[in-house]
Design a protein around this motif. Structure first.
Motif, PDB file in Angstrom:
ATOM      1  N   GLN A   1      -0.620   8.700  -3.759  1.00  0.00           N
ATOM      2  CA  GLN A   1       0.799   8.810  -3.435  1.00  0.00           C
ATOM      3  C   GLN A   1       1.584   9.271  -4.658  1.00  0.00           C
ATOM      4  O   GLN A   1       1.322   8.841  -5.771  1.00  0.00           O
ATOM      5  CB  GLN A   1       1.338   7.449  -2.962  1.00  0.00           C
TER       6      GLN A   1
ATOM      7  N   GLY B   1       0.792  -1.217   0.000  1.00  0.00           N
ATOM      8  CA  GLY B   1       0.000   0.000   0.000  1.00  0.00           C
ATOM      9  C   GLY B   1       0.828   1.274   0.000  1.00  0.00           C
ATOM     10  O   GLY B   1       0.324   2.352  -0.263  1.00  0.00           O
ATOM     11  N   ASP B   2       2.111   1.156   0.297  1.00  0.00           N
ATOM     12  CA  ASP B   2       2.968   2.336   0.414  1.00  0.00           C
ATOM     13  C   ASP B   2       4.024   2.282  -0.686  1.00  0.00           C
ATOM     14  O   ASP B   2       4.682   1.251  -0.850  1.00  0.00           O
ATOM     15  CB  ASP B   2       3.622   2.337   1.802  1.00  0.00           C
ATOM     16  N   ILE B   3       4.161   3.380  -1.446  1.00  0.00           N
ATOM     17  CA  ILE B   3       5.104   3.332  -2.579  1.00  0.00           C
ATOM     18  C   ILE B   3       6.329   4.218  -2.354  1.00  0.00           C
ATOM     19  O   ILE B   3       7.036   4.567  -3.286  1.00  0.00           O
ATOM     20  CB  ILE B   3       4.416   3.712  -3.908  1.00  0.00           C
TER      21      ILE B   3
ATOM     22  N   GLU C   1       6.177   3.141  19.689  1.00  0.00           N
ATOM     23  CA  GLU C   1       4.754   2.855  19.875  1.00  0.00           C
ATOM     24  C   GLU C   1       4.249   1.930  18.746  1.00  0.00           C
ATOM     25  O   GLU C   1       3.549   0.957  18.980  1.00  0.00           O
ATOM     26  CB  GLU C   1       4.013   4.209  19.824  1.00  0.00           C
ATOM     27  N   ILE C   2       4.649   2.258  17.538  1.00  0.00           N
ATOM     28  CA  ILE C   2       4.220   1.477  16.372  1.00  0.00           C
ATOM     29  C   ILE C   2       4.918   0.110  16.352  1.00  0.00           C
ATOM     30  O   ILE C   2       4.357  -0.875  15.901  1.00  0.00           O
ATOM     31  CB  ILE C   2       4.504   2.264  15.056  1.00  0.00           C
TER      32      ILE C   2
ATOM     33  N   TYR D   1       2.810  -2.002  18.338  1.00  0.00           N
ATOM     34  CA  TYR D   1       1.561  -2.265  17.623  1.00  0.00           C
ATOM     35  C   TYR D   1       1.742  -3.346  16.563  1.00  0.00           C
ATOM     36  O   TYR D   1       0.895  -4.220  16.395  1.00  0.00           O
ATOM     37  CB  TYR D   1       1.058  -0.968  16.997  1.00  0.00           C
TER      38      TYR D   1
ATOM     39  N   ASP E   1       5.567  -1.170  -2.103  1.00  0.00           N
ATOM     40  CA  ASP E   1       4.234  -1.769  -2.173  1.00  0.00           C
ATOM     41  C   ASP E   1       4.339  -3.304  -2.242  1.00  0.00           C
ATOM     42  O   ASP E   1       3.740  -3.939  -3.103  1.00  0.00           O
ATOM     43  CB  ASP E   1       3.488  -1.208  -3.401  1.00  0.00           C
TER      44      ASP E   1
ATOM     45  N   GLN F   1       7.601  16.482  13.740  1.00  0.00           N
ATOM     46  CA  GLN F   1       8.323  15.698  14.751  1.00  0.00           C
ATOM     47  C   GLN F   1       9.442  16.486  15.430  1.00  0.00           C
ATOM     48  O   GLN F   1      10.364  15.916  15.999  1.00  0.00           O
ATOM     49  CB  GLN F   1       8.899  14.438  14.097  1.00  0.00           C
TER      50      GLN F   1
ATOM     51  N   SER G   1       7.534   4.609  15.082  1.00  0.00           N
ATOM     52  CA  SER G   1       8.050   4.934  16.408  1.00  0.00           C
ATOM     53  C   SER G   1       8.056   3.660  17.241  1.00  0.00           C
ATOM     54  O   SER G   1       7.618   2.602  16.774  1.00  0.00           O
ATOM     55  CB  SER G   1       7.143   5.968  17.080  1.00  0.00           C
TER      56      SER G   1
ATOM     57  N   ASP H   1       1.447   8.579  15.736  1.00  0.00           N
ATOM     58  CA  ASP H   1       1.365   7.289  16.426  1.00  0.00           C
ATOM     59  C   ASP H   1       0.360   7.357  17.575  1.00  0.00           C
ATOM     60  O   ASP H   1      -0.447   6.446  17.750  1.00  0.00           O
ATOM     61  CB  ASP H   1       2.750   6.792  16.891  1.00  0.00           C
TER      62      ASP H   1
ATOM     63  N   LEU I   1       3.766   6.167   5.215  1.00  0.00           N
ATOM     64  CA  LEU I   1       2.413   6.585   5.569  1.00  0.00           C
ATOM     65  C   LEU I   1       1.889   5.824   6.778  1.00  0.00           C
ATOM     66  O   LEU I   1       2.359   4.737   7.099  1.00  0.00           O
ATOM     67  CB  LEU I   1       1.473   6.327   4.384  1.00  0.00           C
ATOM     68  N   ALA I   2       0.862   6.404   7.409  1.00  0.00           N
ATOM     69  CA  ALA I   2       0.256   5.759   8.566  1.00  0.00           C
ATOM     70  C   ALA I   2      -0.411   4.434   8.172  1.00  0.00           C
ATOM     71  O   ALA I   2      -0.556   3.544   9.001  1.00  0.00           O
ATOM     72  CB  ALA I   2      -0.751   6.694   9.213  1.00  0.00           C
ATOM     73  N   LEU I   3      -0.806   4.305   6.905  1.00  0.00           N
ATOM     74  CA  LEU I   3      -1.430   3.045   6.478  1.00  0.00           C
ATOM     75  C   LEU I   3      -0.453   1.880   6.603  1.00  0.00           C
ATOM     76  O   LEU I   3      -0.854   0.719   6.677  1.00  0.00           O
ATOM     77  CB  LEU I   3      -1.969   3.141   5.049  1.00  0.00           C
TER      78      LEU I   3
ATOM     79  N   GLY J   1       9.066   7.393   7.985  1.00  0.00           N
ATOM     80  CA  GLY J   1       7.976   8.355   8.216  1.00  0.00           C
ATOM     81  C   GLY J   1       7.463   8.484   9.627  1.00  0.00           C
ATOM     82  O   GLY J   1       8.108   9.066  10.491  1.00  0.00           O
ATOM     83  N   GLN J   2       6.279   7.935   9.876  1.00  0.00           N
ATOM     84  CA  GLN J   2       5.617   8.131  11.154  1.00  0.00           C
ATOM     85  C   GLN J   2       5.833   6.948  12.114  1.00  0.00           C
ATOM     86  O   GLN J   2       5.088   6.777  13.076  1.00  0.00           O
ATOM     87  CB  GLN J   2       4.116   8.353  10.934  1.00  0.00           C
TER      88      GLN J   2
ATOM     89  N   PHE K   1       1.237   1.188   9.140  1.00  0.00           N
ATOM     90  CA  PHE K   1       1.118   0.575  10.475  1.00  0.00           C
ATOM     91  C   PHE K   1       0.448  -0.792  10.340  1.00  0.00           C
ATOM     92  O   PHE K   1       0.926  -1.789  10.866  1.00  0.00           O
ATOM     93  CB  PHE K   1       0.258   1.431  11.432  1.00  0.00           C
TER      94      PHE K   1
END
Lengths: 210, 445
Positions: free
Chosen positions: B136, A96-98, A182-183, A186, A123, B365, A180, B388, A147-149, A177-178, A151
């Motif tokens: 994207q 899903g992420d390119i 925390e992720i 997850y 992807d 960030q 961490s 997050d 991207l968050a997707l 990217g996003q 995760f």
């Protein structure tokens, strides 16, 4: 003379590096020796990047110079270069992420630090990761995402490793990217690397522990 | 008599744009309560931005990507292909969460329009990415390494013919069209027009007309939303976007790889091209602000983030032209909201070289304590509600982080709570908790 190409590449002097390569090829030198020097130069580039002396433009440019060097040398190559690698790492940007900039940097850094990186691109479907891990027996997997997707894609990829009975055989790092800590929790990964150097450090730690 | 625009100082221009925003012409408020909310919200944000006085409380902005679609149970594909679904979803999002502003509903670009023109610059739902996924960008060298001279010496020709022929597959034939500067006499007047009679060029223009129909349908939805939301009490937090010249070239013209190699192989051309782009991107922001009667212009910043460039590279290649764009906007009363995506820790000492109360910096960030310290008394800081926490954190963690941000950045005003990165699907209860926390905990006494 040998040191010159190493330094020219490490100092990102494109014209100088290419001239040395042409001269050495004309002098009939063994092409593999030239490539070995180029590799040493790239190793220094990697070190300088790790020390925050170099940044992304410098990495990108060193890659361009290396490409030009390889193009000059390739036609003269009679046998393939062999070098001993630390370990195999299956790497890719999750489904899903390119996005590829961050991934390419980590792959580059792992490569110059002696790892054999199997780069699956962007992807990357879950099954492709699973198939590649089985095929290569790589002990380390790197999942990249901007991207968050990502995760959820990372979580699904790691769950699939579990189902395929591979989870105990591989260490999984995530980054980009996003992402961490925390992720990391997850997704069920073993570690989060905040940049390329952290990724290299993790891989080295895991290899020496095994 | 009122002072004419040209005779106003930058401060007066900024004040005039703020006044047009606070007291918008022609808005029929839905209720006295909506009008009251609208005035309170615009005034609150103005105070936070100008740094002249403390607002009544910390303002809160939500800047979503496709979040409103997901919140309404729709996919990005649904809203990109059914324009009538956009405004209701975006409206519901604002009404339910009650942030201080709305950001328009232009995120879902019209899918059919993109198809007609065969847009190459992005993959979008059903075209390269799944229907459930946001669009994207696909980086590439849409401008070639040897084309800087065309951009520098003939930017209009570049953007009218060459650029569209590269990013829209359907418009490839227009790359061959001649400039009309040769039309100076009767003799030869028709010559540059003959290509317009050829089938490929005709087909390209036919596609432009069809795409225009589609764009018109879409803009009616988006424009209608921009009229409706103020009437319901939500001011727009942007009149439009503009960009840093380095990002224009690095994001879309040459790509990251391309621009970085150019920094070595042809640095002077790159710098010259950014100089050419500077007035164009000032104009883009100024025109939008003046047309909308809203001084706020968003500037998403990409390739100057921590790690992307060294300090020396940032100071040579990124900051000078960005600063020129910022100052060009400020000079016309516009308040650029600079969205520093990624980290900006290493840039704080450089970016603080700006006049007081004329800009705002939205951080993703960056270390907010450091950011506040560096920009204290210079610029309003915004953001840092992390992705997050919004996506997988507990509600209590989100509340705690929001409080911490208010403590660190909100002390004497000059802070706006906002998300740090464009967001899609998150934990809605966390989002609600953040907004509510700001409204309770962020009140100035």
């Amino acid at each position: 003379m040998a040191a010159n190409l190493v330094n020219a590449l490490a100092d990102l002097k494109e014209e100088e590096a290419l001239k040395i390569v042409k001269d050495r090829l004309n002098a009939g030198e063994e092409p593999l020796k030239i490539l070995e020097d180029a590799r040493k130069g790239m190793e220094i580039v990697g070190k300088r990047f790790a020390d925050s002396e170099y940044f992304i433009p410098d990495l990108v440019y060193s890659g361009e110079i290396l490409k030009a060097v390889t193009e000059l040398v390739k036609p003269k190559l009679t046998k393939a270069a062999e070098s001993k690698k630390l370990a195999k790492i299956v790497f890719g940007t999750v489904a899903g992420d390119i996005h590829d900039i961050g991934k390419d940097i980590v792959v580059f850094m792992l490569d110059v630090n002696g790892f054999e990186v199997i780069d699956l691109g962007v992807d990357v479907p879950v099954q492709k990761f699973i198939d590649k891990i089985k095929e290569t027996n790589a002990p380390i997997v790197g999942l990249s995402g901007f991207l968050a997707l990502a995760f959820d894609s990372m979580k699904e990829t790691i769950e699939a490793m579990q189902k395929a009975g591979l989870r105990d055989k591989v260490k999984v790092m995530i980054g980009g990217g996003q992402m961490s800590d925390e992720i990391k929790k997850y997704t069920g990964a073993d570690a989060y690397g905040k940049d390329a150097m952290a990724g290299v450090a993790l891989a080295k730690k895991w290899v020496s522990a095994s | 008599m009122e002072k004419q625009w040209e005779d106003m100082s930058p401060d007066e221009k900024q004040e005039a744009l703020f006044q047009r925003w606070i007291s918008p012409e022609g808005v029929k408020f839905a209720s006295p309560q909506a009008e009251k909310l609208y005035k309170e919200r615009t005034t609150r944000i103005k105070d936070a931005l100008q740094l002249k006085k403390k607002p009544d409380r910390v303002p809160v902005m939500l800047i979503p990507s496709f979040a409103p679609a997901y919140y309404s149970g729709l996919t990005p594909y649904d809203v990109m292909y059914n324009y009538e679904k956009i405004a209701p979803a975006w409206k519901k999002f604002s009404l339910d969460f009650q942030p201080d502003t709305h950001g328009g509903c232009a995120v879902p670009s019209p899918g059919k329009f993109l198809e007609i023109l065969d847009f190459k610059l992005y993959k979008w739902p059903s075209h390269g990415v799944s229907k459930k996924t946001t669009y994207q960008a696909i980086e590439g060298e849409y401008m070639k390494a040897d084309e800087y001279d065309i951009l520098i010496h003939n930017p209009l020709y570049f953007f009218y013919y060459i650029w569209p022929s590269r990013v829209f597959g359907t418009l490839e034939p227009i790359a061959t069209l001649p400039s009309l500067s040769s039309v100076t006499e009767m003799y030869g007047v028709s010559v540059p027009f003959f290509p317009y009679g050829t089938p490929p060029v005709k087909a390209a223009y036919q596609a432009i007309l069809e795409a225009g129909d589609e764009a018109l349908k879409w803009i009616q939805v988006v424009g209608g939303f921009d009229v409706e939301m103020p009437a319901l009490g939500f001011p727009a937090h942007q009149a439009g976007p503009t960009k840093a010249p380095f990002d224009v070239i690095g994001d879309t013209l040459r790509g990251t790889r391309g621009i970085m190699v150019d920094m070595y192989r042809q640095p002077d051309k790159l710098l010259e091209a950014m100089e050419v782009l500077t007035p164009m991107f000032i104009q883009l922001g100024v025109d939008a602000a003046k047309m909308a009667g809203n001084p706020l212009i968003f500037m998403p910043l990409h390739k100057g983030a921590d790690g992307f460039l060294s300090d020396a590279q940032f100071k040579k290649f990124y900051w000078p032209s960005l600063k020129n764009v910022i100052m060009g906007l400020v000079d016309q009363g516009v308040v650029p909201l600079l969205w520093a995506e990624g980290g900006y820790n290493s840039r704080l000492e450089v970016i603080k070289d700006l006049p007081k109360g004329k800009t705002a910096w939205l951080f993703d960030q960056t270390d907010m304590a450091k950011a506040k310290k560096a920009l204290d008394g210079i610029a309003c800081v915004m953001g840092n509600m992390p992705m997050d926490l919004m996506s997988v954190g507990s509600t209590q963690e989100a509340i705690d982080h929001a409080k911490r941000l208010i403590d660190i950045c909100g002390k004497d005003g000059g802070y706006i709570m906002a998300n740090g990165a464009f967001f899609d699907e998150v934990k809605w209860e966390n989002l609600r908790a953040i907004v509510d926390t700001v409204k309770k905990y962020g009140v100035y006494k």
